[in-house]
Write a protein that holds these residues in place. Structure first.
Motif, PDB file in Angstrom:
ATOM      1  N   VAL A 134      -5.163  -2.218  -4.688  1.00 28.07           N
ATOM      2  CA  VAL A 134      -5.277  -0.912  -3.319  1.00 28.07           C
ATOM      3  C   VAL A 134      -6.904  -1.639  -2.595  1.00 28.07           C
ATOM      4  N   ILE A 183      -3.803  -1.612 -10.452  1.00 25.23           N
ATOM      5  CA  ILE A 183      -2.863  -1.070  -9.318  1.00 25.23           C
ATOM      6  C   ILE A 183      -4.471  -0.959  -8.527  1.00 25.23           C
ATOM      7  N   SER A 243       0.937  -1.329  -0.017  1.00 21.79           N
ATOM      8  CA  SER A 243      -0.213  -0.050  -0.327  1.00 21.79           C
ATOM      9  C   SER A 243       1.119   1.255  -0.100  1.00 21.79           C
ATOM     10  N   LYS A 275       3.706   5.712  -5.640  1.00 20.43           N
ATOM     11  CA  LYS A 275       2.250   5.665  -7.248  1.00 20.43           C
ATOM     12  C   LYS A 275       1.495   6.678  -7.496  1.00 20.43           C
ATOM     13  N   LEU A 276       0.119   6.265  -6.650  1.00 21.20           N
ATOM     14  CA  LEU A 276      -1.366   7.242  -7.451  1.00 21.20           C
ATOM     15  C   LEU A 276      -1.016   8.413  -7.170  1.00 21.20           C
ATOM     16  N   TYR A 308      -0.238   9.511 -10.524  1.00 17.47           N
ATOM     17  CA  TYR A 308      -0.710   8.238 -11.595  1.00 17.47           C
ATOM     18  C   TYR A 308      -0.397   8.831 -13.342  1.00 17.47           C
ATOM     19  N   TRP A 332       3.326   1.712  -1.245  1.00 21.55           N
ATOM     20  CA  TRP A 332       4.380   1.755  -3.072  1.00 21.55           C
ATOM     21  C   TRP A 332       2.733   2.543  -3.903  1.00 21.55           C
ATOM     22  N   CYS A 333       1.944   1.778  -3.104  1.00 20.47           N
ATOM     23  CA  CYS A 333       1.072   1.785  -4.242  1.00 20.47           C
ATOM     24  C   CYS A 333       0.316   3.571  -3.783  1.00 20.47           C
TER      25      CYS A 333
END
Length: 837
Positions: free
Chosen positions: A505, A501, A477, A483-484, A487, A479-480
């Motif tokens: 999540v 992704i 989570s 990135k988000l 995005y 890392w996501c």
């Protein structure tokens, strides 16, 4: 630290390949040592030779002094330098430059150091600044699980080789035969020589089964980068070990001790390989036993025996075979004592080592799972992945892996490989396995066991204790979450990954902060207002990041395109809005229906802040204003359209509608456009007069119907109209009326010039013939009077001389076309007025 250690090992591997290539490619003429020249590279320690010195020797003549190369390396070891940079903080990795990232800030560890790099250290130094470091370095790094750190010098290579040994041992102890390539060749030869066809036919099904297992293990060997010679030696010793002990459960200490008993220096191609292997076995024993025991006496005993094993002179020269056996036996006594300790959770097959050394078990299992990825195409699983996975499951009883734990670790490994390679299939498989974890139910004992596998993360200057599943989910989570927050940058090229992704999540949860400031995961639920706010924050941050990125490069791109930066910025923002609406909104609207509205309003506001100062300085529709105003107007209209469409598509209530402040382009441009139209009047009149003056009205062919000058006038009018509508700016009826007036007066001026060249109709009649020169009278009885001739005016006579029949026809046709054109424009203007009304 996990990422940094992986980069160090990656760097060392590439460095060895470079040196081996340079020394074996013929570029080096001679290798000198204090004892004389050498012809073999087998005894060279590549990890202690300066690569820069070798390259210098290649350039200067090809003679290498090994002693000097070693001294050079010790001088350069402050930083791993392979390029001449002033900062001494950059290097290239040949094998995978995209995932190389920033270099480590220290030298690579010595080969036999007792305190080497911790390949999987605690995340206490990483997670608190993960986002900052990732943003600064540009790496696709993943937060570590936070497993307890390794106390010995076990590297990634050591763990990989030990994992392969465990897999072989698990197969042999479970009764699965897996002969090496050489053993299969001998088996086939003996069958051929025996000539016993019937017996061979009976053995064929079993041989096929054994052969298939051997092929799989050969595949695993290649995947895990184990040499054939080392594989053959390991198989031989483990088969002998399995033959001596066919009962009881195998453990890692049993494997290491068995290999130490049956493996000798002569089994290795060179001394360096033997020392690496022996040091690895010693480190494994120390890591397993010292971590598992709590008594100081046993600690000292194990460390003393392990030190004897590491010592080259004492173990291989001074100690006899019986003394070495005694050392191994003493270590085995401690291992047997530990393995007989009572278990905690009453799970079938559970041993003391499941919880005592879980940090080693998990690392070894991950190495086995990483072997499922094709070494030639790392974003793909090997074709035999399912079969190899069945073999890997034989290690579960040794490593303490349950079904749910396997799915969690496999999903974690797939996710890490996706981060490294970007393979969409890997991400999809990771999501499936992590979703399976959530749906898998295990008994209380196994759940308690998994909850006892503690990982440590750093949060707000405090240590956060998590169990294994929590750590995996939070690491993913994190890392996501990173990135988000951008995005648009990370997923515009691969929109399918964005959908996965979001699914990932939704499975592991959205990263959030608890009331006490610690980390927690929030389930992604469409009805949860907190989850919707979190996703809305992603939309805002990503849109802001996309705007900043475009705004930072727009000045350079505008110079290439030769347009104003604000016009270029409007064009780029329109592309961002299109991507948001077409790519990201279909995924986000399930959890955050207002995602497009949020992004569109933010883009509109950011551009408006930059546009306002420019609008204050606009004084005419020319120069920069001619490119900026239309671009701003089109962006305003497009964002408004997306905004309205999003409201309608999501059936938003009117109370949700936000004020959408337009850029006031119409109010600013209206007077300037009108001034421009009026200014074109004199311009068109000038060119109309010029075209008329050079017209000779003589048709060039029978097909010519009107004068060339009227065609030129129409062309001038058309250009004016095109320029007006080419502004792409809002216009009203005033502008059209002004345009119609310009056209009407231009054609009227042309027609007046044409009429001035014509004569009265009566002048066109020919003179009456002499024989009939009598005038008609009303009364027939009255005598007819004679027709009196009149003299024509000189100007009329000149005009009549020019009015030949062809020229007159051309003029009449031109007159008709001009009148029709005027009527057409008048009708179009009236039609537009009716539409506006």
């Amino acid at each position: 630290m996990d990422q940094q250690a992986a980069l160090v090992n990656h760097y060392r591997c590439d460095r060895r390949k470079l040196l081996e290539f340079l020394l074996s490619s013929g570029l080096i003429k001679e290798l000198r040592t204090p004892s004389g020249p050498i012809n073999s590279l087998s005894n060279l320690d590549f990890d202690s030779i300066s690569a820069d010195y070798i390259i210098h020797c290649v350039e200067s003549g090809g003679v290498v002094d090994v002693t000097e190369a070693t001294c050079k390396y010790s001088d350069e070891s402050a930083y791993p330098v392979t390029i001449h940079s002033q900062t001494r903080s950059s290097y290239f990795l040949v094998s995978d430059p995209e995932s190389a990232g920033s270099p480590p800030r220290r030298a690579p560890p010595p080969l036999y150091a007792k305190q080497a790099v911790d390949a999987s250290c605690s995340s206490t130094q990483v997670d608190s600044v993960f986002v900052e470091k990732a943003a600064a370095s540009g790496d696709d790094c993943v937060p570590s699980l936070g497993l307890p750190s390794l106390k010995t010098g076990l590297s990634d290579d050591d763990l990989r080789e030990s994992a392969y040994e465990l897999l072989l041992a698990s197969m042999f102890f479970s009764g699965v035969e897996a002969n090496s390539v050489e053993d299969r060749r001998k088996e086939k030869t003996s069958k051929f020589l025996s000539g016993l066809k019937s017996k061979r036919d009976k053995m064929q099904p079993q041989s096929q089964f054994v052969g298939r297992k051997s092929e799989l293990m050969d595949t695993v060997r290649v995947q895990m980068q184990i040499s054939e010679a080392m594989d053959a030696c390991t198989r031989r010793n483990l088969m002998q070990l399995a033959a001596r002990k066919m009962s009881g459960q195998i453990d890692l200490t049993h494997i290491a001790l068995g290999l130490l008993n049956g493996t000798f220096k002569s089994d290795f191609p060179n001394e360096r390989s033997y020392m690496q292997w022996k040091s690895r076995q010693a480190n494994i024993l120390e890591e397993l036993l010292c971590y598992a025991t709590d008594t100081t006496t046993e600690h000292l005993t194990i460390r003393n025996y392990v030190a004897k094993i590491r010592d080259e002179k004492e173990w291989d020269t001074m100690m006899s075979a019986s003394e070495r056996v005694a050392v191994v036996a003493s270590i085995r006594q401690v291992a047997v004592k530990l393995s007989s300790l009572p278990t905690q959770f009453g799970i079938q097959g559970e041993t003391f080592y499941w919880t005592a050394i879980y940090h080693v078990n998990i690392r070894l299992y991950q190495k086995l799972l990483f072997g499922l990825f094709d070494v030639l195409d790392e974003d793909q699983l090997i074709e035999e992945a399912d079969e190899v996975l069945q073999l890997i499951k034989l290690t579960w009883s040794t490593l303490g892996v349950t079904e749910k734990m396997h799915d969690a670790l496999y999903g974690w490994v797939l996710f890490q490989q996706f981060v490294r390679t970007g393979g969409s299939v890997l991400l999809e498989n990771a999501v499936l396995h992590l979703q399976k974890v959530l749906s898998t139910e295990e008994d209380d004992g196994k759940e308690q066991y998994m909850n006892s596998l503690v990982c440590t993360k750093h949060c707000n200057s405090s240590h956060l204790k998590l169990h294994l599943l929590q750590s995996i989910f939070i690491s993913i989570s994190m890392w996501c979450d990173y990135k988000l927050q951008d995005y648009h940058s990370h997923f515009s090229q691969k929109p399918c990954n964005f959908r996965m992704i979001i699914s990932l999540v939704s499975a592991v949860g959205v990263l959030a902060s608890g009331e006490s400031g610690d980390l927690k995961l929030m389930k992604l639920n469409a009805s949860d207002a907190n989850a919707s706010r979190k996703l809305k924050s992603y939309v805002e941050k990503s849109t802001e990041a996309a705007f900043r990125k475009v705004a930072s490069k727009v000045d350079f791109e505008s110079k290439i395109e030769r347009i104003h930066p604000l016009a270029q910025l409007a064009k780029e923002l329109k592309l961002i809005a299109e991507t948001e609406f077409n790519v990201f909104n279909p995924v986000l609207r399930c959890w955050c229906p207002e995602s497009v509205i949020t992004s569109v309003v933010l883009l509109h506001q950011c551009y408006g802040e930059r546009l306002k100062p420019f609008l204050k300085g606009v004084s005419s529709v020319s120069g920069d204003a001619r490119s900026v105003l239309p671009a701003a107007y089109m962006l305003d209209q497009y964002l408004t359209k997306l905004y309205t469409s999003a409201l309608e598509a999501n059936k938003m209530p009117n109370s949700f509608n936000q004020d959408f402040e337009h850029y006031q382009i119409e109010e600013i441009a209206k007077p300037f456009i009108l001034d421009w139209v009026i200014s074109q009047h004199s311009h068109i009149l000038e060119w109309t007069g010029h075209a008329f003056d050079i017209e000779d009205w003589e048709p060039l062919s029978y097909h010519q119907r009107q004068a060339a000058s009227i065609v030129e006038v129409f062309r001038i009018i058309e250009e004016t109209v095109d320029q007006l509508f080419g502004f792409n700016l809002p216009m009203d009826i005033t502008h059209l009326q002004a345009l119609l007036s310009v056209i009407f007066h231009s054609l009227d001026a042309y027609l007046m010039k044409m009429l001035n060249q014509l004569v009265e109709k009566n002048h066109l009649y020919p003179s009456a013939p002499p024989i009939t020169r009598y005038a008609e009278t009303v009364i027939p009885m009255i005598k007819r009077s004679l027709v009196v001739g009149t003299l024509l005016d000189e100007n009329v006579a000149c005009k009549l001389n020019e009015l030949t029949i062809p020229k007159l026809c051309i003029r009449l046709n031109t007159l008709q076309v001009s009148v029709s054109f005027n009527l057409l424009w008048a009708n179009m203007t009236f039609f537009y007025i009716a539409l506006q009304a």
